[in-house]
Design a protein around this motif. Structure first.
Motif, mmCIF file in Angstrom:
data_model
loop_
_atom_site.group_PDB
_atom_site.id
_atom_site.type_symbol
_atom_site.label_atom_id
_atom_site.label_comp_id
_atom_site.label_asym_id
_atom_site.label_seq_id
_atom_site.Cartn_x
_atom_site.Cartn_y
_atom_site.Cartn_z
ATOM 1 N N ASP A 29 20.663 21.567 -12.233
ATOM 2 C CA ASP A 29 20.150 21.297 -10.908
ATOM 3 C C ASP A 29 18.647 21.132 -10.988
ATOM 4 O O ASP A 29 17.955 21.947 -11.595
ATOM 5 N N ILE A 30 18.150 20.059 -10.395
ATOM 6 C CA ILE A 30 16.712 19.844 -10.355
ATOM 7 C C ILE A 30 16.268 19.877 -8.906
ATOM 8 O O ILE A 30 17.021 19.527 -7.995
ATOM 9 N N ASP A 31 15.068 20.307 -8.687
ATOM 10 C CA ASP A 31 14.505 20.361 -7.348
ATOM 11 C C ASP A 31 13.845 19.013 -7.072
ATOM 12 O O ASP A 31 12.692 18.796 -7.447
ATOM 13 N N VAL A 32 14.588 18.108 -6.450
ATOM 14 C CA VAL A 32 14.102 16.746 -6.248
ATOM 15 C C VAL A 32 12.865 16.687 -5.362
ATOM 16 O O VAL A 32 12.130 15.700 -5.391
ATOM 17 N N SER A 33 12.606 17.739 -4.608
ATOM 18 C CA SER A 33 11.403 17.744 -3.777
ATOM 19 C C SER A 33 10.144 17.742 -4.643
ATOM 20 O O SER A 33 9.060 17.417 -4.171
ATOM 21 N N GLN A 34 10.283 18.088 -5.914
ATOM 22 C CA GLN A 34 9.146 18.122 -6.842
ATOM 23 C C GLN A 34 8.845 16.752 -7.462
ATOM 24 O O GLN A 34 7.820 16.576 -8.114
ATOM 25 N N LEU A 35 9.740 15.774 -7.298
ATOM 26 C CA LEU A 35 9.611 14.496 -8.005
ATOM 27 C C LEU A 35 8.458 13.639 -7.487
ATOM 28 O O LEU A 35 7.781 12.961 -8.263
ATOM 29 N N GLU A 36 8.213 13.682 -6.206
ATOM 30 C CA GLU A 36 7.164 12.845 -5.617
ATOM 31 C C GLU A 36 5.786 13.345 -6.056
ATOM 32 O O GLU A 36 5.516 14.535 -6.067
ATOM 33 N N SER A 108 5.822 -2.698 -9.553
ATOM 34 C CA SER A 108 6.435 -1.500 -8.985
ATOM 35 C C SER A 108 7.955 -1.597 -9.135
ATOM 36 O O SER A 108 8.510 -2.687 -9.242
ATOM 37 N N GLN A 109 8.590 -0.450 -9.144
ATOM 38 C CA GLN A 109 10.047 -0.405 -9.279
ATOM 39 C C GLN A 109 10.624 0.532 -8.224
ATOM 40 O O GLN A 109 9.948 1.443 -7.743
ATOM 41 N N THR A 110 11.882 0.294 -7.906
ATOM 42 C CA THR A 110 12.622 1.191 -7.035
ATOM 43 C C THR A 110 13.696 1.849 -7.887
ATOM 44 O O THR A 110 14.446 1.167 -8.582
ATOM 45 N N LEU A 111 13.738 3.183 -7.851
ATOM 46 C CA LEU A 111 14.704 3.950 -8.625
ATOM 47 C C LEU A 111 15.616 4.715 -7.677
ATOM 48 O O LEU A 111 15.174 5.212 -6.636
ATOM 49 N N THR A 112 16.885 4.818 -8.057
ATOM 50 C CA THR A 112 17.855 5.601 -7.302
ATOM 51 C C THR A 112 18.185 6.837 -8.111
ATOM 52 O O THR A 112 18.438 6.751 -9.313
ATOM 53 N N LEU A 113 18.170 7.989 -7.458
ATOM 54 C CA LEU A 113 18.450 9.267 -8.116
ATOM 55 C C LEU A 113 19.849 9.732 -7.754
ATOM 56 O O LEU A 113 20.205 9.801 -6.581
ATOM 57 N N ASN A 114 20.658 10.044 -8.780
ATOM 58 C CA ASN A 114 21.998 10.592 -8.593
ATOM 59 C C ASN A 114 22.113 11.790 -9.529
ATOM 60 O O ASN A 114 22.225 11.612 -10.744
ATOM 61 N N GLY A 115 22.067 12.993 -8.983
ATOM 62 C CA GLY A 115 22.042 14.197 -9.831
ATOM 63 C C GLY A 115 20.720 14.243 -10.564
ATOM 64 O O GLY A 115 19.664 14.308 -9.951
ATOM 65 N N ASN A 116 20.779 14.171 -11.891
ATOM 66 C CA ASN A 116 19.539 14.127 -12.673
ATOM 67 C C ASN A 116 19.370 12.773 -13.373
ATOM 68 O O ASN A 116 18.593 12.634 -14.303
ATOM 69 N N THR A 117 20.110 11.751 -12.907
ATOM 70 C CA THR A 117 20.053 10.418 -13.502
ATOM 71 C C THR A 117 19.326 9.450 -12.571
ATOM 72 O O THR A 117 19.640 9.359 -11.389
ATOM 73 N N LEU A 118 18.347 8.750 -13.125
ATOM 74 C CA LEU A 118 17.626 7.716 -12.401
ATOM 75 C C LEU A 118 18.138 6.353 -12.836
ATOM 76 O O LEU A 118 18.368 6.121 -14.021
ATOM 77 N N THR A 119 18.308 5.447 -11.887
ATOM 78 C CA THR A 119 18.733 4.083 -12.171
ATOM 79 C C THR A 119 17.728 3.129 -11.542
ATOM 80 O O THR A 119 17.345 3.309 -10.377
ATOM 81 N N VAL A 120 17.297 2.138 -12.307
ATOM 82 C CA VAL A 120 16.393 1.125 -11.769
ATOM 83 C C VAL A 120 17.216 0.206 -10.871
ATOM 84 O O VAL A 120 18.116 -0.484 -11.334
ATOM 85 N N SER A 121 16.929 0.223 -9.572
ATOM 86 C CA SER A 121 17.680 -0.633 -8.656
ATOM 87 C C SER A 121 16.924 -1.918 -8.340
ATOM 88 O O SER A 121 17.529 -2.901 -7.937
ATOM 89 N N GLN A 122 15.594 -1.914 -8.556
ATOM 90 C CA GLN A 122 14.824 -3.129 -8.297
ATOM 91 C C GLN A 122 13.498 -3.058 -9.040
ATOM 92 O O GLN A 122 12.858 -2.017 -9.092
ATOM 93 N N THR A 123 13.096 -4.200 -9.608
ATOM 94 C CA THR A 123 11.776 -4.350 -10.191
ATOM 95 C C THR A 123 11.093 -5.472 -9.430
ATOM 96 O O THR A 123 11.614 -6.579 -9.348
ATOM 97 N N ASN A 124 9.954 -5.177 -8.833
ATOM 98 C CA ASN A 124 9.255 -6.132 -7.966
ATOM 99 C C ASN A 124 8.247 -6.937 -8.785
ATOM 100 O O ASN A 124 7.053 -6.745 -8.672
#
Length: 177
Positions: A29-36, A108-124
């Protein structure tokens, strides 16, 4: 009566052993509030293999994001902003050897977080810091430290279908802001 008690004890033993054999949760478990925030690269270690090469290119270097001119390697920082519950924007900056300031590196990129896995959903733009085909795993995330493992195997490049890449590396960042 003795037989029923024996059967009952056997059933209880089976049920208890099934309870103890439950699968463990591999995703910490990761505290996603810390990611920003703004994260400075302090260590990058791993390997890369191109289908045109016979040996892996290996590296392990450190840098100081507060004093980026101190080392021989390029120093990076990431600015991560939360867009929605599980979507984040990432902008990478690089401090090149011959420059005197942080410069945007790529798009810039847009990433989607699912659990502890990040997926690149868009590269601008043309390219971003993270490879769009890579598995990005957050190995640790605290208020002060972020560790991301990037892994891909035998991936085709866009420009040449015969050209393939494999890589596995870990990058550790510290919170700068």
């Amino acid at each position: 009566m003795k037989t029923l008690r024996l059967i009952g004890m056997a059933i209880v033993a089976i049920i208890m052993s099934v309870n103890f054999a439950a699968c463990s949760d591999d995703d910490e478990d990761i505290d996603v509030s810390q990611l920003e925030g703004t994260w400075g690269l302090v260590r990058s270690a791993g390997w890369d293999l191109c289908s045109e090469e016979t040996e892996k290119y290996e590296w392990d270097y450190t840098c100081d994001p507060y004093n980026p001119n101190s080392g021989d390697d390029e120093c990076y920082k990431l600015v991560i902003k939360k867009l929605t519950d599980n979507t984040y924007s990432v902008v990478a900056y690089c401090y090149y050897d011959n420059s005197s300031k942080w410069q945007m590196d790529g798009s810039s990129q847009t990433l989607t977080l699912n659990g502890n896995t990040l997926t690149v959903s868009q590269t601008n733009g043309d390219y971003g810091y993270f490879e769009s085909y890579a598995n990005l795993i957050i190995e640790s995330l605290t208020a002060d430290k972020l560790t991301i493992r990037t892994k891909y195997d035998n991936v085709q490049t866009k420009s040449d279908p015969e050209h393939r890449h494999s890589s596995d590396y870990t990058e550790t960042f510290v919170r700068m802001e």
